[in-house]
Enzyme design. Structure first.
Site, PDB file in Angstrom:
ATOM      1  NE  ARG A  90      -0.211  -0.341   4.950  1.00  0.00           N
ATOM      2  CZ  ARG A  90       0.705  -1.240   5.274  1.00  0.00           C
ATOM      3  NH1 ARG A  90       0.968  -2.249   4.463  1.00  0.00           N
ATOM      4  NH2 ARG A  90       1.396  -1.143   6.377  1.00  0.00           N
ATOM      5  CB  CYS A 205      -3.215  -0.991   9.441  1.00  0.00           C
ATOM      6  SG  CYS A 205      -4.444   0.274   9.089  1.00  0.00           S
ATOM      7  CB  CYS A 358      -8.223  -2.877  34.877  1.00  0.00           C
ATOM      8  SG  CYS A 358      -7.866  -2.346  33.192  1.00  0.00           S
TER       9      CYS A 358
END
Ligand SMILES: [Zn+2]
Length: 400
Positions: A90, A205, A358
Site C-alpha cells: 500500500r 492496520c 480493570c
C-alpha cells in the site's frame, strides 16, 4: 459558509501567491492553469505553500505523490521508520529496491522524481512533545497520515495550539474516514473523539489489515482538501466527516459540530499545553498488546456468559478503593501488583475460563500477558474495562 450570488465562497486562501511561475512550470502545470478555479493565481499559491506530511506510510504515500505532482512548493516529511517488505502492498511511494532504506529518504527520492521543482525537508525523527511545535510552525498546513492514537492527539493539540489547519485521515480494512480540523473555523479531532478508545478495542492496520488501495481513496481526499485550502477554492471538509465504505462503495458525510466543552479548542480549555499522550491513550506494552490481540472480549460477551452461567472466573485487577466505587457483579478483586509479584497465580483456577478486567483495559491487558506467559493460554480480558461495562450494561452505576 456564506454565499455570493449563489456561488459558494470558500475560506480565504491559506497562502499568498508566489511572484511567478517559470516557463517550465507553466508547461508542467498547464492542466491546472486552464481550470478557472485554479488558474495562475491558484498555482502560484501552491508554489508558495509549505505542507507537512506526518508519516510516509499508507496515507502519506499517495498524499506526498499527489502534493508533489500538484506543484506544492515545499513538502516536509516526518518519518523515522525504514521500508519493510510488508509496507509495499500500500505504501506506493516506496519501491522494492527501497526495502531497508529510510522511508523519509525513499519518499524524498520519489517526490523529486515526480517533480524536481519541489523542495523537500526531511524530519527523520519520531514526532513528540519536544519537537512538534517547532516542526509544525514551519508549515501552512499539515496532512496527518499517522496510524496511532497517541500521535493523532498530539497532532491535533499542536495544530489547535498553533492555530494551524490539518487534514486528517484514517484507514482500516475496507473503511476509511477523512476530515479537515481547523479550530478557528470548526471542530477539532477532540470535538469528534474526546477520548482515545480503550487499548485493545481498536486494532491497528498491522493487526487487522488494510486494503492497500484504500490508502489512495482516503489519501486523495486529503490531498484534494489540502489543495482547496491552500488555493482557497471550494467548500472545505471543515465540520464534516467523510466516511468511505469500500465494500458497499459508498461515501457518506456526517456533520461534526464544535464541542463547546472540548478540552482543547473550546473557550475554556482544560488542555492548554501538550500533555502526556501515551498515558492519555493508555498505551500498553507490546507484550500486553500481543496478549490482548484476539483475547479481548466485549461487555456484551461477558454479560452473555454470565447470563448463560458459563464457568468463568472474573477477576478485577484494580485497587480496593476503585472496587468500592463501582464493580462488575461476580468479580473477585485481585490487584495487578499481586500478579506481577506472582502471588496471585496460585489463586487462578485451572478448570475455569479466566476473564480479567480493570478500569479501561490497560492494566488487565498487562495482567493478561503475565497469565498467558504462565500458561493460562485461554484467559481473556474485557476491552473497555468497567467503564465500558457501565456504559453498555449498567448505565445506572457511577463511572469515576
Ligand atoms: Zn475541539
Amino acid at each position: 459558509m456564506t454565499t455570493t450570488i449563489g456561488v459558494p465562497v470558500s475560506l480565504p486562501p491559506l497562502v499568498e501567491p508566489a511572484a511567478e511561475l517559470t516557463v517550465d512550470e507553466v508547461r508542467r502545470y498547464s492542466r491546472h492553469l486552464i481550470i478557472p478555479d485554479v488558474g495562475m493565481a491558484g498555482q502560484k499559491r501552491l508554489k508558495n505553500a509549505k505542507v507537512l506530511c506526518v508519516g510516509a506510510g499508507g496515507l502519506g504515500s499517495p498524499a506526498l505523490m499527489y502534493l508533489a505532482a500538484a506543484g506544492v512548493g515545499t513538502l516536509g516529511i516526518v518519518e523515522f521508520d525504514t521500508v519493510d517488505e510488508s509496507n509495499l502492498q500500500r505504501q506506493i511511494i516506496h519501491g522494492h529496491s527501497d526495502i531497508g532504506r529510510s522511508k523519509a529518504e525513499s519518499a524524498r527520492d520519489s517526490v523529486k522524481e515526480i517533480n524536481p521543482y519541489v523542495e523537500v525537508i526531511l524530519h527523520e525523527e519520531r514526532l513528540d512533545n519536544s519537537n512538534v511545535m517547532e516542526i509544525f510552525s514551519g508549515y501552512d498546513l499539515i496532512v496527518d497520515g499517522t496510524d496511532n492514537f497517541a500521535t493523532r492527539y498530539l497532532v491535533n493539540d499542536a495544530a489547535v495550539l498553533l492555530g494551524k489547519p490539518y487534514v486528517w485521515g484514517s484507514i482500516y480494512r475496507f473503511d476509511g474516514q477523512a476530515s479537515v480540523f481547523w479550530a478557528e473555523h470548526g471542530p477539532c479531532y477532540r470535538c469528534l473523539y474526546p477520548e482515545a478508545p480503550p487499548p485493545g478495542m481498536v486494532p491497528s492496520c498491522a493487526e487487522g489489515g488494510v486494503l492497500g488501495v484504500l490508502c489512495a481513496s482516503i489519501g486523495s481526499i486529503q490531498v484534494t482538501e489540502a489543495i482547496k485550502l491552500l488555493a482557497g477554492v471550494g467548500d472545505p471538509l471543515v465540520g464534516r466527516l467523510m466516511i468511505y465504505d469500500a465494500l458497499e462503495m459508498t461515501y457518506r458525510q456526517v456533520k461534526v459540530r464544535k464541542d463547546p466543552n472540548c478540552a482543547v479548542c473550546s473557550e475554556n480549555p482544560t488542555v492548554t499545553e501538550l500533555i502526556d499522550y501515551e498515558a492519555f491513550c493508555g498505551v500498553v506494552s507490546e507484550e500486553a498488546q500481543a496478549a490482548a490481540a484476539g483475547s479481548t472480549i466485549t461487555s456484551k460477551q461477558l454479560k452473555a456468559w454470565q447470563d448463560e452461567n458459563e464457568d468463568i472466573f472474573l477477576v478485577d485487577v484494580r485497587e480496593p478503593n476503585e472496587y468500592e466505587i463501582v464493580s462488575i457483579p461476580g468479580a473477585t478483586l485481585i490487584p495487578k501488583g499481586e500478579f506481577l509479584m506472582g502471588t496471585a497465580l496460585e489463586l487462578m483456577p485451572q478448570d475455569k475460563k479466566i476473564v480479567l478486567h480493570c478500569k479501561t483495559g490497560v492494566r488487565s491487558a498487562e495482567v493478561l500477558a503475565v497469565l498467558k506467559a504462565a500458561g493460562f493460554s485461554d484467559a481473556v480480558h474485557l476491552g473497555g474495562g468497567v467503564v465500558g461495562w457501565v456504559n453498555q450494561i449498567e448505565p445506572e452505576k457511577p463511572i469515576y
